[in-house]
Motif scaffolding. Structure first.
Motif: not given
Lengths: 128, 232
Positions: A26, A29, A32
Motif C-alpha cells: 500500500g 495506493e 495512484q
C-alpha cells in the motif's frame, strides 16, 4: 536508493519484486499514478529499459494498468493485489523455512523460534 | 531501437603492436552499454576509433551509416579519459566554450545540474577537487543533445556517493534515441544501469551480451563473470 541485486536473478525480476512490494504494502495506493519510467529508473538506479520491462510484466500480471493518454497507474482491483500479497507471503515463508532447514532446524524448533519472536514483538508492542 | 554504430573486423596496431584484433560489434540507440575490461585492454583505443580520433585502423566502422568524420563528430558527445578543459577556466567559461562549439549544447540544462550538484560556476577548474572536475566535465558532455555518448572512464577517481550522482546524471539525461557507451573497470555498482555489456580482454571481445541474459544463462552477475573472465 541502494538496491542489493542478487547475482543470478535477472534485474528486471528483482525490480518487479521491489515494485510489487510497494503495491501490496500500500506504499503505492490503488489508482495512484506512477512517476515516469525515467524517474523510476533513477529512483531504483536501473536502466530505463529494465524498468520498462519490469513495469510491462506487472501490467501483464494486472497489478498496473496504462491509460493511453495519461500514463501508468496502480491497479484498483483489490482481489488481485491481495492475491499478489499472499503469493509474496508464501514465497517469503518458503525462503525462511528452506533456510532454517539448511541450518538443521526441525519443524518443532522452527515453530518454537517463530512463536518466541512473535511473543517478543507483542511484548515490545505493549511496552510502547 | 536502430543500429547506430556498427563495427566489423576492426584491427588497430601501434607500430607492430596490435591493440585491437578482429573487433565486431553493433550498438543500438536507446541503450546504455558497458565497455568493460582491465586497464590496457584496448577500451580507450576502441572509443577513440568511434570518436574519429584514431584514423589508421583496418576494418569497417560505421557511425549512423557513415565512416567516422566530420558528420559523425557532430553526433557524438565524447568524454575523454583525460580532461581537455583548460585549468584556468572558470566553470562558467567552460560552459561558454561548449555553447560556442556545439550547437546541440543545452546551457539551461547544464546550469540546472551545476545547481543540483552544488557546483559554483565561478570557481576555477584548477581549484576544484578531482571529483568536482569530473562532475563538471560529465555535466558538460551530457548537456549536449547528442545521438551518441562515448564516456571513457567517467567514474575513475570518484567515491561511491559521487559515482551514484554521476550515474544519475547519465540516466537523467540520455535520450531514448541515443546510445551511451561507458567504459569502466569499476563495475561493482554500475552493472544495473547497463542494457548490455561488452567485455574486452587481450585485444578481443570476450563477451557481448545483455545483463539479464548473462544472469539468466550463466547464473552470475556481471561482476562475478568479469572476475571469472579476467582471473589473474
Amino acid at each position: 536508493m541502494a538496491n542489493d541485486f542478487s547475482s543470478n536473478v535477472p534485474i528486471y525480476i528483482q525490480i518487479m519484486n521491489d515494485v510489487k512490494l510497494k503495491i501490496v504494502a500500500g506504499v503505492w495506493e490503488p489508482g495512484q499514478r506512477l512517476q515516469s519510467v525515467r524517474d523510476l529508473a533513477v529512483e531504483f538506479s536501473v536502466n530505463p529499459n529494465t524498468m520498462q520491462r519490469a513495469l510491462a510484466e506487472l501490467e501483464r500480471d494486472g497489478l498496473l494498468y496504462t491509460e493511453r493518454t495519461s500514463g501508468r497507474y496502480v491497479a484498483q482491483d483489490h482481489q488481485k493485489i491481495l492475491k499478489a500479497r499472499s503469493e509474496m507471503a508464501r514465497q517469503y515463508t518458503d525462503n525462511y523455512y528452506d533456510a532454517m532447514e539448511k541450518l538443521g532446524y526441525k519443524r518443532d524448533e522452527v515453530i518454537y523460534i517463530v512463536t518466541n519472536k512473535l511473543d517478543l514483538i507483542k511484548g515490545e508492542g505493549s511496552n510502547g | 531501437m536502430g543500429k547506430i554504430i556498427e563495427i566489423i573486423a576492426l584491427e588497430k596496431k601501434y607500430g607492430s603492436k596490435k591493440v585491437l584484433d578482429n573487433i565486431s560489434l553493433t550498438l543500438e540507440s536507446g541503450t546504455i552499454v558497458g565497455l568493460l575490461g582491465p586497464n590496457g585492454c584496448g577500451k580507450t583505443s576502441l572509443i577513440k576509433v568511434m570518436a574519429g580520433l584514431i584514423k589508421d585502423y583496418n576494418g569497417k566502422v560505421l557511425i549512423d551509416g557513415n565512416e567516422p568524420g566530420e558528420a559523425s563528430k557532430a553526433l557524438i558527445s565524447y568524454l575523454p579519459e583525460k580532461t581537455y578543459l583548460s585549468e584556468n577556466y572558470r566553470a562558467r567559461e567552460a560552459m561558454d566554450f561548449f555553447e560556442d562549439f556545439y550547437t546541440d549544447f543545452d546551457r539551461k540544462k547544464a546550469e540546472e545540474m551545476f545547481q543540483q550538484f552544488k557546483l559554483d560556476p565561478n570557481q576555477k577548474i584548477k581549484s576544484m577537487s578531482k571529483g568536482m572536475q569530473e562532475k563538471v566535465q560529465l555535466i558538460l558532455v551530457m548537456s549536449r543533445r547528442a545521438k551518441i555518448y562515448l564516456l571513457d572512464e567517467p567514474l575513475g577517481g570518484l567515491d561511491p556517493a559521487s559515482r551514484k550522482a554521476m550515474l544519475d546524471i547519465i540516466l537523467n539525461n540520455y535520450s531514448e534515441d541515443s546510445v551511451v557507451l561507458i567504459s569502466t573497470h569499476l563495475i561493482h555498482d554500475v552493472e544495473r544501469i547497463f542494457d548490455k555489456v561488452i567485455m574486452v580482454g587481450d585485444r578481443r571481445i570476450l563477451i557481448d551480451d545483455t545483463v539479464d541474459n548473462i544472469r539468466e544463462s550463466k547464473g552470475k552477475s556481471v561482476v562475478e563473470l568479469f572476475e571469472e573472465v579476467f582471473k589473474c
